[in-house]
Design an enzyme around this catalytic site. Structure first.
Site, PDB file in Angstrom:
ATOM      1  N   GLY A  12      70.171 -57.247 -12.519  1.00  0.00           N
ATOM      2  CA  GLY A  12      68.944 -57.657 -11.840  1.00  0.00           C
ATOM      3  C   GLY A  12      68.922 -57.368 -10.360  1.00  0.00           C
ATOM      4  O   GLY A  12      68.287 -58.092  -9.595  1.00  0.00           O
ATOM      5  N   ASN A  14      67.398 -54.865  -9.024  1.00  0.00           N
ATOM      6  CA  ASN A  14      65.999 -54.515  -8.731  1.00  0.00           C
ATOM      7  C   ASN A  14      65.125 -55.752  -8.737  1.00  0.00           C
ATOM      8  O   ASN A  14      64.267 -55.924  -7.863  1.00  0.00           O
ATOM      9  CB  ASN A  14      65.475 -53.491  -9.731  1.00  0.00           C
ATOM     10  CG  ASN A  14      65.939 -52.091  -9.405  1.00  0.00           C
ATOM     11  OD1 ASN A  14      65.386 -51.441  -8.540  1.00  0.00           O
ATOM     12  ND2 ASN A  14      66.991 -51.643 -10.074  1.00  0.00           N
ATOM     13  N   LEU A  87      62.127 -51.885 -26.692  1.00  0.00           N
ATOM     14  CA  LEU A  87      60.789 -51.290 -26.689  1.00  0.00           C
ATOM     15  C   LEU A  87      59.757 -52.411 -26.590  1.00  0.00           C
ATOM     16  O   LEU A  87      59.935 -53.477 -27.184  1.00  0.00           O
ATOM     17  CB  LEU A  87      60.544 -50.533 -27.991  1.00  0.00           C
ATOM     18  CG  LEU A  87      60.955 -49.084 -28.076  1.00  0.00           C
ATOM     19  CD1 LEU A  87      60.548 -48.514 -29.431  1.00  0.00           C
ATOM     20  CD2 LEU A  87      60.344 -48.256 -26.957  1.00  0.00           C
ATOM     21  N   ILE A  88      58.677 -52.145 -25.883  1.00  0.00           N
ATOM     22  CA  ILE A  88      57.625 -53.161 -25.725  1.00  0.00           C
ATOM     23  C   ILE A  88      56.693 -53.088 -26.939  1.00  0.00           C
ATOM     24  O   ILE A  88      56.171 -52.021 -27.267  1.00  0.00           O
ATOM     25  CB  ILE A  88      56.848 -52.899 -24.413  1.00  0.00           C
ATOM     26  CG1 ILE A  88      57.796 -53.007 -23.213  1.00  0.00           C
ATOM     27  CG2 ILE A  88      55.683 -53.859 -24.255  1.00  0.00           C
ATOM     28  CD1 ILE A  88      58.500 -54.337 -23.058  1.00  0.00           C
ATOM     29  N   ASN A 102      57.571 -49.390 -15.729  1.00  0.00           N
ATOM     30  CA  ASN A 102      59.030 -49.343 -15.893  1.00  0.00           C
ATOM     31  C   ASN A 102      59.604 -48.437 -14.809  1.00  0.00           C
ATOM     32  O   ASN A 102      58.920 -47.559 -14.294  1.00  0.00           O
ATOM     33  CB  ASN A 102      59.362 -48.766 -17.278  1.00  0.00           C
ATOM     34  CG  ASN A 102      60.851 -48.664 -17.522  1.00  0.00           C
ATOM     35  OD1 ASN A 102      61.613 -49.591 -17.236  1.00  0.00           O
ATOM     36  ND2 ASN A 102      61.286 -47.522 -18.043  1.00  0.00           N
ATOM     37  N   HIS A 104      62.773 -45.745 -14.246  1.00  0.00           N
ATOM     38  CA  HIS A 104      63.806 -44.979 -14.950  1.00  0.00           C
ATOM     39  C   HIS A 104      64.678 -44.268 -13.909  1.00  0.00           C
ATOM     40  O   HIS A 104      64.148 -43.669 -12.972  1.00  0.00           O
ATOM     41  CB  HIS A 104      63.153 -43.964 -15.894  1.00  0.00           C
ATOM     42  CG  HIS A 104      64.147 -43.252 -16.749  1.00  0.00           C
ATOM     43  ND1 HIS A 104      64.703 -43.824 -17.865  1.00  0.00           N
ATOM     44  CD2 HIS A 104      64.729 -42.030 -16.611  1.00  0.00           C
ATOM     45  CE1 HIS A 104      65.581 -42.988 -18.394  1.00  0.00           C
ATOM     46  NE2 HIS A 104      65.610 -41.892 -17.659  1.00  0.00           N
ATOM     47  N   ASP A 145      60.066 -44.062 -22.279  1.00  0.00           N
ATOM     48  CA  ASP A 145      60.008 -43.151 -21.128  1.00  0.00           C
ATOM     49  C   ASP A 145      58.916 -42.087 -21.202  1.00  0.00           C
ATOM     50  O   ASP A 145      59.060 -41.025 -20.605  1.00  0.00           O
ATOM     51  CB  ASP A 145      61.370 -42.441 -20.938  1.00  0.00           C
ATOM     52  CG  ASP A 145      62.495 -43.438 -20.753  1.00  0.00           C
ATOM     53  OD1 ASP A 145      62.236 -44.527 -20.203  1.00  0.00           O
ATOM     54  OD2 ASP A 145      63.623 -43.135 -21.172  1.00  0.00           O
ATOM     55  N   GLU A 174      65.860 -46.739  -5.888  1.00  0.00           N
ATOM     56  CA  GLU A 174      65.166 -47.799  -6.644  1.00  0.00           C
ATOM     57  C   GLU A 174      64.859 -48.986  -5.742  1.00  0.00           C
ATOM     58  O   GLU A 174      63.736 -49.491  -5.714  1.00  0.00           O
ATOM     59  CB  GLU A 174      66.028 -48.259  -7.822  1.00  0.00           C
ATOM     60  CG  GLU A 174      66.194 -47.206  -8.878  1.00  0.00           C
ATOM     61  CD  GLU A 174      66.907 -47.701 -10.125  1.00  0.00           C
ATOM     62  OE1 GLU A 174      66.647 -47.139 -11.194  1.00  0.00           O
ATOM     63  OE2 GLU A 174      67.721 -48.644 -10.042  1.00  0.00           O
TER      64      GLU A 174
HETATM   65  C1  GRF Z   1      68.084 -49.503 -13.136  1.00  0.00           C
HETATM   66  O1  GRF Z   1      68.875 -48.394 -12.916  1.00  0.00           O
HETATM   67  C2  GRF Z   1      66.776 -49.088 -13.727  1.00  0.00           C
HETATM   68  O2  GRF Z   1      66.410 -47.805 -13.409  1.00  0.00           O
HETATM   69  C3  GRF Z   1      67.049 -49.171 -15.176  1.00  0.00           C
HETATM   70  O3  GRF Z   1      67.923 -50.245 -15.350  1.00  0.00           O
HETATM   71  C4  GRF Z   1      68.666 -50.434 -14.162  1.00  0.00           C
HETATM   72  C5  GRF Z   1      68.583 -51.864 -13.795  1.00  0.00           C
HETATM   73  O4  GRF Z   1      69.514 -52.201 -12.817  1.00  0.00           O
HETATM   74  N1  GRF Z   1      65.906 -49.015 -15.992  1.00  0.00           N
HETATM   75  P1  GRF Z   1      69.525 -53.629 -12.164  1.00  0.00           P
HETATM   76  O5  GRF Z   1      69.800 -54.649 -13.263  1.00  0.00           O
HETATM   77  O6  GRF Z   1      68.201 -53.865 -11.527  1.00  0.00           O
HETATM   78  O7  GRF Z   1      70.627 -53.587 -11.169  1.00  0.00           O
END
Ligand code: GRF
Length: 188
Positions: A12, A14, A87-88, A102, A104, A145, A174
């Protein structure tokens, strides 16, 4: 006020950046963190920051629409997937048209699809000796994706970048861009 749910299954980092970005924001709040893993570190982080959390189970998620009822009751209007592996289901996609996004960790359409997540992506990029990689933020449809791309950012790679070094470069992108792209989508 736009009320947002973040779906996350892992660390988490992000989700944390997004929560921090919108703390005290006038137009956007993070109403809920949803996870399919009761032990995911993201849940502890969110709780420590005062954000409500909710754990889902596979059967309920795919076979009944209780989550939708909860979202309606709580006024959730937008969903961000940040490291969510399932998958949603169609019912959620139909209830939130163009309101589920999302992130990626590669430049889609390259290095996407089932099985392409986390270090699998970065190892594949490394093995292909790519000169660059990056991030893709996209709308979510019922296939992995493949939804419409909203935003991409790239970074150059050098031949001595290990998969771990690639992962770090991508994570930096990110953390820098995901909160800003969400803000742009929700406040325009
Ligand atoms: C990220 O690399 C994102 O692109 C992917 O899952 C990862 C999540 O990382 N879809 P975090 O849990 O936010 O560190």
């Amino acid at each position: 006020m736009q009320n947002l749910a973040i779906f996350a299954s892992g660390t988490g980092t992000n989700a944390r950046r997004i929560i921090e970005h919108f703390q005290d924001h006038e137009e956007v709040r993070i109403g809920l963190i949803v996870s399919n893993k009761a032990t995911a570190p993201v849940l502890e982080m969110a709780a420590a920051k005062g954000v409500a959390t909710h754990v889902i189970h596979r059967k309920d998620f795919y076979e009944d629409e209780a989550l939708l009822v909860k979202f309606r009751a709580e006024g959730i209007g937008f969903i961000v997937l940040a490291g969510f592996m399932w998958l949603i289901p169609e019912y959620l996609i139909h209830a939130f048209p163009d309101k589920i996004i999302n992130i990626h960790p590669a430049l889609l359409p390259k290095y996407g699809g089932k099985g392409m997540y986390g270090m699998h992506v970065h190892r594949a990029v490394h093995e292909a000796d790519e000169a660059e990689t990056g991030i893709t933020i996209h709308y979510v449809n019922p296939r992995y994706d493949e939804g419409q791309i909203i935003f991409q950012a790239s970074c150059p790679l050098s031949s001595d970048d290990t998969p771990e070094a690639i992962a770090q470069k991508v994570q930096r992108l990110e953390h820098r861009y995901f909160p800003l792209v969400i803000e742009q989508l929700l406040t325009r």
